[in-house]
Design a protein around this motif. Structure first.
Motif, PDB file in Angstrom:
ATOM      1  N   TRP B  72       0.821  -1.219   0.000  1.00 30.34           N
ATOM      2  CA  TRP B  72       0.000   0.000   0.000  1.00 30.34           C
ATOM      3  C   TRP B  72       0.849   1.260   0.000  1.00 30.34           C
ATOM      4  O   TRP B  72       0.473   2.274   0.576  1.00 30.34           O
ATOM      5  N   MET B  75      -0.873   4.384  -1.665  1.00 28.92           N
ATOM      6  CA  MET B  75      -1.915   4.973  -0.808  1.00 28.92           C
ATOM      7  C   MET B  75      -1.307   5.767   0.348  1.00 28.92           C
ATOM      8  O   MET B  75      -1.784   6.845   0.700  1.00 28.92           O
ATOM      9  N   GLU B  79      -1.880   9.649   0.928  1.00 25.82           N
ATOM     10  CA  GLU B  79      -2.379  10.185   2.199  1.00 25.82           C
ATOM     11  C   GLU B  79      -1.456  11.266   2.759  1.00 25.82           C
ATOM     12  O   GLU B  79      -1.913  12.183   3.438  1.00 25.82           O
ATOM     13  N   ALA B  85      -8.215   9.083  -0.204  1.00 23.51           N
ATOM     14  CA  ALA B  85      -7.740   7.707  -0.117  1.00 23.51           C
ATOM     15  C   ALA B  85      -8.829   6.765   0.389  1.00 23.51           C
ATOM     16  O   ALA B  85      -8.537   5.667   0.826  1.00 23.51           O
ATOM     17  N   TRP B  86     -10.071   7.189   0.288  1.00 19.29           N
ATOM     18  CA  TRP B  86     -11.176   6.335   0.777  1.00 19.29           C
ATOM     19  C   TRP B  86     -11.349   5.092  -0.085  1.00 19.29           C
ATOM     20  O   TRP B  86     -11.796   4.067   0.399  1.00 19.29           O
ATOM     21  N   ARG B  88      -9.444   2.319  -1.628  1.00 24.10           N
ATOM     22  CA  ARG B  88      -8.095   1.794  -1.455  1.00 24.10           C
ATOM     23  C   ARG B  88      -7.605   1.116  -2.725  1.00 24.10           C
ATOM     24  O   ARG B  88      -8.253   0.210  -3.248  1.00 24.10           O
TER      25      ARG B  88
END
Lengths: 311, 311
Positions: B72, B75, B79, B85-86, B88
């Protein structure tokens, strides 16, 4: 106030040295966007990212571009599909491109997004794209035709002869907000040691920028990216030759004499200082190969002082 | 030849079971694209990816979506910038979206790109998007207004009441090449255990698909996604109730009676089989909760045989 016209790696190293000798709040970097590209739907700004990542201390030391601690899962996945993976995008780096692309799609100008990114990295200087509009460096390759800058630079690893360069969109582009003022109001304008044709050229091609620089010529100093007839990185020397310029500090002086009063050249080019003067620029000789932060800081100090030297 | 109208997780598990009992080359999946979205400039097709990743044995077992062995980094980087970033996107998964977006920008239709992705994963079945055109499920949330499906499903975690659903673009959309033929020429058409409103609904909303299914009604069987009045995953039960349908296999039968002849329901709903029949569908009762590959294979076997049962 110091304003620096910047390309990628060389400019980023110069800026890092500069921030060691002047307060960040006094510095504005005006960064080339001619290298920008949209790839896989993402807006990528290589020079802006190289400047930002370098000044954040987050540049990948192995490559000179991209982020340290990088992983390559997305590229591996893309390659599994046979996708175009010649332009390497690390996973961390992708976060930057996702953010930039999202904000641009929301209608934010590139300058606003660039400021948000710089702020997120805690940078104290002001980083401006040369323009919020699309200015795209297009390179004509002998026997092949015109390609985008990145297709030439990364795709062909700049190993092919160039017959022409143009800046698509420049005629209709406007300088980003603050660019003209940053040049006009600066105590010193520095043209960083970047490729004069494809890094600084796009910045100067935006209507108003060259004129602002001409008006500021007495306070503008350029640092030569050519040392002993060769570029430290990239194709600047070959490109100068291929486009009819001398691949030396004298050729660089010929390109900058209209917009800058001083050319800073490396010790290795001491013997050419009279030729630089003959080409219309004062010549200052100092180590310019930024092998350490100390050398970069010393170079920055001499560079910004050079416009005040007694002659 | 078996054609399966598919949403995401439930359909993917059903298809995995089906491929244990019939040769992959005999199977066509027609997959919902109403959940698709463009985010950060990338074209994301959640249901297509869930089907492909599941059948490739590469689905993330922890989440039920995305890829196993995922990281990740992108992401985390996004962020850092305060980016949205809701939704994913894992690093490996991003490779899929980069490839898809790139190919679509080159002018390839989604169906061609989907086939390329399925081939890269070594899948033997045919995976078709329901349409190459944009069909977008839009959800009206009580007291808030209309949002995209993913804003409802992921952004609000489908925890808000829905007052309406529509499929933007459906009127002008065409079925992807092969979709109508796959329905017309199938020995059996299966409506997978997916949300009838927001997974199967968008497929049926594309002009020509419902008509093709009505003509094939005698060879079409649906598997209920509702077991004992509840969805195994997602908001199908609440959504049925909120939109005026009974949240049970009887409500599902009411929605599918026009297009399918058999409804496969779980043992838990045995007592409702007469009500299903009264709603206009033959009812077949068998374990439908695919807790193991064996149960999924048995469900698939009964489902495709069900249109030939003596009644």
């Amino acid at each position: 106030m110091i304003t620096v016209l910047a390309g990628g790696v060389g400019a980023a190293r110069f800026l890092r040295g500069l921030l060691d000798v002047v307060p960040p709040a006094d510095v504005t970097a005006v960064v080339n966007v001619g290298d920008d590209l949209v790839l896989h739907g993402l807006h990528i700004s290589p020079d802006l990212d190289t400047v930002t990542y370098t000044l954040a201390g987050a540049i990948n030391p192995d490559t000179g571009w991209g982020l340290s601690g990088e992983t390559w899962q997305a590229m591996t996945s893309l390659e599994q599909y046979g996708g175009e993976a010649w332009f390497r995008l690390g996973d961390r780096d992708l976060g930057t491109h996702l953010f930039r692309t999202h904000r641009l799609a929301e209608g934010a100008p590139l300058s606003a997004v660039t400021a948000e990114i710089a702020r997120a990295w805690g940078l104290g200087l002001r980083v401006l794209p040369a323009s919020d509009d699309a200015v795209r460096t297009m390179v004509t390759i002998a026997g092949e035709g015109e390609v985008s800058f990145q297709e030439y630079f990364v795709g062909r690893q700049h190993a092919v002869p160039v017959t022409a360069v143009r800046f698509a969109g420049a005629d209709a582009a406007k300088p980003a907000p603050g660019v003209i003022e940053a040049i006009r109001d600066a105590d010193v304008v520095v043209i960083a040691p970047s490729n004069p044709i494809v890094s600084i050229g796009p910045v100067l091609s935006i209507p108003g920028v060259r004129e602002a620089l001409v008006a500021k010529r007495h306070r503008t100093v350029a640092v030569s990216p050519i040392v002993a007839g060769a570029a430290l990185k990239g194709p600047a020397d070959r490109m100068l030759r291929e486009l009819g310029h001398e691949p030396s500090v004298v050729g660089v002086a010929g390109l900058y004499a209209e917009v800058a009063t001083v050319l800073v050249v490396d010790d290795a080019d001491l013997r050419l200082s009279a030729d630089v003067a003959a080409a219309g620029m004062e010549c200052v000789v100092v180590p310019t190969v930024m092998a350490s932060p100390e050398i970069a800081a010393a170079l920055a100090r001499v560079t910004i002082a050079s416009v005040d030297f007694e002659r």
